[in-house]
Design a protein around this motif. Structure first.
Motif, short mmCIF file in Angstrom:
data_model
loop_
_atom_site.label_atom_id
_atom_site.label_comp_id
_atom_site.label_asym_id
_atom_site.label_seq_id
_atom_site.Cartn_x
_atom_site.Cartn_y
_atom_site.Cartn_z
N GLY A 1 0.74 -1.11 -0.08
CA GLY A 1 0.11 0.01 -0.03
C GLY A 1 0.68 1.36 0.04
N PRO A 2 -0.01 2.22 0.34
CA PRO A 2 0.92 3.74 0.15
C PRO A 2 2.10 3.85 1.12
CG PRO A 2 -1.41 4.03 0.70
CD PRO A 2 -1.09 2.45 0.38
N ILE B 1 3.12 14.86 0.07
CA ILE B 1 4.51 15.40 -0.43
C ILE B 1 3.91 16.27 -1.68
CG2 ILE B 1 6.03 14.66 -1.99
CD1 ILE B 1 7.05 12.59 -0.36
N ASP C 1 12.05 11.37 -0.85
CA ASP C 1 10.98 11.50 -2.18
C ASP C 1 10.83 12.87 -2.57
OD1 ASP C 1 10.61 8.73 -2.27
OD2 ASP C 1 8.91 8.57 -0.96
N LEU D 1 -0.37 1.16 -9.87
CA LEU D 1 0.40 1.12 -8.46
C LEU D 1 1.48 -0.06 -8.88
CD1 LEU D 1 0.22 2.03 -5.73
CD2 LEU D 1 -1.18 0.33 -5.08
N SER E 1 4.16 3.33 -5.70
CA SER E 1 3.37 4.28 -5.05
C SER E 1 4.26 5.49 -4.61
CB SER E 1 3.04 3.75 -3.66
OG SER E 1 4.27 3.16 -2.85
N THR E 2 5.69 5.60 -5.06
CA THR E 2 6.43 6.59 -4.80
C THR E 2 5.98 7.95 -5.64
OG1 THR E 2 8.23 5.33 -4.45
CG2 THR E 2 8.76 7.70 -4.69
N PRO E 3 5.56 8.96 -5.16
CA PRO E 3 5.11 10.28 -5.88
C PRO E 3 6.39 10.50 -6.53
CG PRO E 3 4.97 10.62 -3.69
CD PRO E 3 5.57 9.48 -3.62
N SER F 1 3.41 16.81 -7.95
CA SER F 1 3.70 15.45 -7.87
C SER F 1 2.59 14.53 -8.03
CB SER F 1 4.51 15.16 -6.82
OG SER F 1 4.12 15.50 -5.53
N TYR G 1 -3.04 7.18 -8.15
CA TYR G 1 -4.18 7.41 -7.57
C TYR G 1 -4.66 9.04 -7.81
CZ TYR G 1 -4.78 3.02 -5.04
OH TYR G 1 -4.64 1.43 -5.10
#
Lengths: 412, 376
Positions: free
Chosen positions: A43-44, A245, A278, B190, B195-197, B298, B302
Motif C-alpha cells: 500500500g501507500p 508530498i 521522495d 500501482l 507508490s512513490t510520488p 507530484s 491514484y
C-alpha cells in the motif's frame, strides 16, 4: 528370542541416535530468538515499512556478527515481519496473525502510524507480547498497558517543546527574537494536534503575534492564495504543516516563486515527511535549503560512522527517522534480552521496565542520554530534534549538543 | 523571478509623517491653555486619522493584490481544468457515456509524459524548460491509441448501436465497466509505477513574471511561468479541437453520430467508428492536460480520483455535450476554487465549487453555456 534381542537393539540405537540428533538440532533452533517487525509492507506506506525492515535487518546482522545474545549462549536474533497494510483494520489483523502464528516471538517493534500502533497494541497487550514503538500519540502509553514501550517524545511533548526550542534557536542564530508567526497547515489530525497548544497558550506566553493562520484541505490544486497571504502578512517565522508530498512541493515552490524560499523566511514543519528523500526527488534541491522540521529522532553528531554504514549497506541517501528508531529498537531488544537472560515475553517485559541504559541503544534516541521507561512505558527525558535541509541533505541543527551543523537563519 | 527584498515597508508613511509633524508643531506652540490644548488634541486627532488612513490604504492595496493574485491563479488553474473537461465532454457529448475511468486516463497521460521526458530522451533533446511541454503533447497520441484499443475491446461492447439491445440502453453496463476499468488502471498503475510520488522537473514551475510594482509600489503580482505556458498550450489545444469539430469532415461525422446515430448511419457514417474516435480524442485531450499538470505537481497512480469530480462539475457547469462550454466550465471551476479563498477559509475551496455548481444547476439546469454554445 535371544537372537531377536540384538536385532531389536539395532533399531533402538538408531532411534536414539536420531532422537539425539533431533535434540541437538532443536537446541540449535531454540538458540534463535524471534523478534518481530509489524509495519506497512504494502500500500501507500510500503516505502516506510521497507525502510524500517532495512534498519532491523542491518541491526540484527551486526548483533549476530558480534556474537548474538551472550546471556543466552550466543543466541542469534531472527526477524519476523508482519504486514500492517494501509488501514487500521489491516494492522489489527496483522497483529492477530502475529500473536497466533508466531508463538515464539518475544518482543516486537512497529507499527508506523499512531492509529496502527493503537490497534496493534490492543492485541499484543492481551497476548502479553512487549512492543516497543516510536509512534507519537500520547494515548499509546496512557491506557495503563504493561507491555507497551514508547521511545519518542509524544505528540503533546513535541507540540509543547517545539516552539520554545525554535525561539531559542532563532535568538542564538540571529540575535533577535521573532515577534510574529504564521501558520499554513492542512487539516489532518497530526497537524491540528501539533498547533493546538500553540494557538491555545504558547503564542501568548512567548509574546508571538499570529499574523496569518491558514488551514487547507489536502490535496492542494494551487498554493498561490495561501502563500500570497503569507507574503502580505510577513511573519518572522512560518509554521508549515503539509502531510502530503505533493502539497509540500506546491507550497515550497510557491514560496520560492514569491521570494520567500531558500531560508529567507524561516520555515518549520513537524514530522519527517518534509525530510523524506521522495521530496528531494520531486524538487529542485536548492528550493529545500533552510526548511526545518521538528522530529523525535534523527541522526546526530555522534553517529557519523552509523550514517556512513547506512549509506554503504542500504544505498539510502541518509538514515530517516524511521530507520534510526527501528535500528535503535533492535538494540533495545538486545539489551533487554541480555538483562533478562531468558527468551520469554514476561522476562523481556520486566527487563524493559527495569532498563536504565546510558550509551549503546540510548545513543539512538534524543534526550537526556539515558534510556529508561516510566511505569506507563513512556521513555523518561525524551526530547525533540530540529532538522534542517542544508545543501540537499537534512541534518540535525538543534539542540547544540546533537547538532551536526549550526542552523541557517536569516540575519535580518 | 525572485524578489530581491520581500520585506518592503507598506506603512502609509506620508499620512503618518504629516500628522506627526503637526503634533510636534502644536507641542512647540508658545500659546498655553485652551488654545494649546485644542491644538494638541487636533494634532492627536490628525495623527490617529493619519494612521487610520494609512491602514486603510494598506488594507485596500493588500486586498487588490490578493484579488489579482487569486484571479491569475484561478485563470491558470482553470485553463488546465478546462482542457480536461473538454476531454470528458467529448466522450459524454458524442457517446453519452459517463466515463468514471477518465481521471485514470489522465493519470496514464501523466506517466507517459514523465517517462517520455526522462526515459525516451525528451529531456536530453529539448531540455528541462521546453521538454516537459513536448512530453505532455506526446502523451496525447499515445493515450489516443490506448483509448481506441480500450473502446475496441471493452467500451464499444456496451455503447453505440449495440447498447440499444441492452437493459437501460447499456447505461448500467457502462457504469460498471468504467468503474472496473478505473480500479484496474489505478491498481495496475500501482503495480507498474509504484507508490512513490514523481513529477517532471522544470525550472519554470517555481519562477514567475512580476507584474508591477504598481500603485506606489504597493502592488506586485506574480504570474507563474510554468502554469502560464501550460495554460497557453491548453487554450491552443482546445481551439484546435474546436476547429476540427466545426470545420472538418471528421468533426461533422462526430457531431452527426452524437445528434442522431440512426440518421447518421443512414447517411453512411460509421457510428461505431465515430464513437471510437470520440473516445480516443476524449482521453487524449485529458491526457495532455495531465501531462501539463505533471510538471507542476507530484503524482502517483491514484491521482485521477482528485480530479475526476472537478472534471464532472466543470462539464455539467459548462453545459453537457458542449466542447466550448466544458472549457469555460473548467475555467469557472478554477476561478471559483482560487477566488473563494478571498472570502472563505481555504478549507472550503472545494465546497465553494459545489455551492456555485448547485446554484447554477438550480438556475440553469442546462449549464452556464449550454444553450448559447450548443453545437460547437
Amino acid at each position: 528370542m535371544r537372537e531377536a534381542i540384538p536385532r531389536a537393539r539395532r533399531p533402538i540405537g538408531l532411534v536414539l541416535a536420531l532422537a539425539l540428533a533431533a535434540a541437538v538440532n532443536a537446541a540449535a533452533q531454540t538458540k534463535d530468538v524471534e523478534v518481530g517487525l509489524i509495519a506497512p509492507m504494502s500500500g501507500p506506506y510500503a516505502r516506510q515499512g521497507q525502510v524500517m525492515k532495512m534498519a532491523a535487518d542491518m541491526a540484527i546482522e551486526t548483533i549476530n556478527q558480534q556474537g548474538g545474545i551472550k546471556s543466552l549462549g550466543g543466541a542469534k536474533l531472527k526477524l519476523e515481519v508482519f504486514d500492517a497494510g494501509d488501514s487500521v483494520e489491516k494492522a489489527k489483523n496483522a497483529a492477530q496473525r502475529m500473536v497466533a502464528d508466531a508463538p515464539n516471538l518475544v518482543v516486537a517493534t512497529g507499527a508506523y502510524l499512531s492509529s496502527f500502533t493503537l490497534a496493534v497494541t490492543e492485541v499484543t497487550e492481551r497476548a502479553q507480547l512487549p512492543v516497543v514503538t516510536f509512534s507519537y500519540s500520547d494515548l499509546i502509553t496512557s491506557r495503563g498497558f504493561k507491555y507497551v514501550f514508547q521511545t519518542s517524545a509524544t505528540g503533546v511533548q513535541q507540540a509543547e517543546g517545539s516552539l520554545p526550542a525554535l525561539m531559542e534557536m532563532a535568538e542564538k542564530a540571529s540575535g533577535k527574537r521573532p515577534q510574529t508567526v504564521g501558520i499554513v497547515m492542512d487539516n489532518t489530525a497530526a497537524s491540528v494536534s501539533f498547533v493546538k497548544p500553540m494557538r491555545d497558550h504558547q503564542f501568548e506566553k512567548l509574546g508571538l503575534k499570529l499574523v496569518v493562520d491558514e488551514t487547507f484541505t489536502p490535496p492542494l490544486a494551487n498554493a498561490t492564495p495561501l502563500i500570497q497571504k503569507v507574503r502580505s502578512a510577513r511573519p518572522d517565522i512560518l509554521i508549515l504543516l503539509p502531510t502530503v508530498i505533493s502539497d509540500a512541493k506546491l507550497l515550497l515552490e510557491k514560496m520560492n516563486e514569491f521570494g520567500l524560499g531558500r531560508g529567507k523566511l524561516p520555515t518549520i514543519a513537524n514530522g519527517a515527511a518534509i525530510l523524506d528523500p521522495d521530496l528531494r526527488n520531486n524538487m529542485n534541491i536548492e528550493q529545500l535549503e533552510g526548511v526545518m522540521a521538528v522530529v523525535a529522532d534523527w541522526t546526530t553528531s555522534a553517529q557519523k560512522d552509523f550514517v556512513a554504514e547506512v549509506k554503504k549497506k542500504t544505498g539510502e541517501p541518509w538514515a530517516t527517522q524511521h530507520f534510526v528508531t527501528t535500528y535503535g529498537d533492535i538494540w533495545i531488544f538486545k539489551a533487554a534480552l541480555e538483562a533478562a537472560g531468558k527468551a520469554d515475553r514476561e522476562s523481556v517485559a520486566k527487563a524493559l521496565h527495569a532498563m536504565n541504559l546510558t550509551g549503546g541503544a540510548a545513543n539512538f534516541f534524543p534526550g537526556n542520554g539515558k534510556l529508561k521507561f516510566d511505569e506507563n512505558g513512556r521513555r523518561e527525558g525524551a526530547s525533540l530534534l530540529i532538522v534542517q535541509w542544508q545543501k540537499g541533505v537534512p541534518i540535525t541543527v538543534y539542540p547544540a549538543k546533537d547538532a551536526i551543523s549550526p542552523p541557517l537563519w536569516p540575519k535580518q | 523571478m525572485m524578489l530581491g527584498d520581500w520585506r518592503r515597508c507598506w506603512k502609509g508613511k506620508r499620512s503618518d509623517e504629516r500628522a506627526q509633524s503637526t503634533y510636534l508643531t502644536a507641542s512647540l506652540s508658545p500659546r498655553e491653555g485652551g488654545e494649546g490644548e485644542r491644538s494638541k488634541a487636533r494634532a492627536a486627532h490628525l495623527l490617529r486619522s493619519g494612521e487610520k488612513a494609512g491602514d486603510e490604504v494598506i488594507a485596500v492595496s493588500q486586498f487588490v493584490e490578493n484579488f489579482l493574485q487569486a484571479l491569475v491563479a484561478g485563470l491558470l488553474t482553470g485553463a488546465i481544468y478546462g482542457l480536461m473537461c473538454v476531454g470528458l465532454s467529448v466522450i459524454f457529448g458524442v457517446m453519452r457515456v459517463i466515463n468514471f475511468a477518465h481521471g485514470d486516463f489522465m493519470m496514464l497521460g501523466m506517466y507517459v509524459a514523465y517517462y517520455a521526458f526522462g526515459v525516451l530522451g525528451i529531456h536530453a533533446v529539448f531540455g528541462s524548460t521546453l521538454g516537459p511541454y513536448v512530453a505532455a503533447l506526446i502523451a496525447g497520441p499515445v493515450i489516443f491509441l490506448a483509448g481506441i484499443l480500450v473502446h475496441w475491446l471493452l467500451i464499444g461492447k456496451v455503447t453505440g448501436m449495440r447498447s440499444s439491445a441492452l437493459r437501460s440502453e447499456g447505461h448500467y453496463a457502462q457504469l460498471i465497466l468504467t468503474l472496473g476499468l478505473a480500479l484496474i488502471l489505478q491498481n495496475g498503475g500501482l503495480y507498474l509505477f509504484g507508490s512513490t510520488p514523481v513529477s517532471i522537473s522544470t525550472p519554470l514551475a517555481s519562477n514567475a513574471w512580476a507584474l508591477g510594482p504598481m500603485y506606489r509600489d504597493r502592488i506586485e503580482v506574480f504570474v507563474n511561468q510554468g502554469q502560464t505556458v501550460a495554460a497557453f498550450i491548453a487554450v491552443v489545444v482546445v481551439l484546435a479541437f474546436v476547429m476540427v469539430m466545426n470545420r472538418s469532415r471528421l468533426g461533422k461525422s462526430l457531431r452527426a453520430a452524437a445528434d442522431n446515430p440512426e440518421a447518421a448511419t443512414y447517411m453512411g457514417i460509421d457510428v461505431t467508428q465515430s464513437h471510437r474516435l470520440a473516445f480516443g480524442f476524449g482521453v487524449a485531450i485529458t491526457a495532455i492536460g495531465g501531462g501539463l499538470l505533471a510538471s507542476g505537481t507530484s503524482f502517483q497512480p491514484y491521482v485521477g480520483l482528485e480530479y475526476v469530480i472537478v472534471m464532472y462539475a466543470g462539464v455539467v457547469l459548462g453545459g453537457l455535450g458542449s466542447v466550448s462550454g466544458a472549457f469555460l466550465g473548467g475555467l469557472t471551476i478554477g476561478l471559483v476554487q482560487q477566488m473563494s479563498t478571498l472570502f472563505l477559509p481555504n478549507q472550503l475551496q472545494n465546497t465553494a465549487i459545489f455551492v456555485v455548481f448547485l446554484f447554477i444547476v438550480l438556475l440553469r439546469p442546462q449549464g452556464l453555456f449550454g444553450t448559447a454554445l450548443r453545437g460547437t
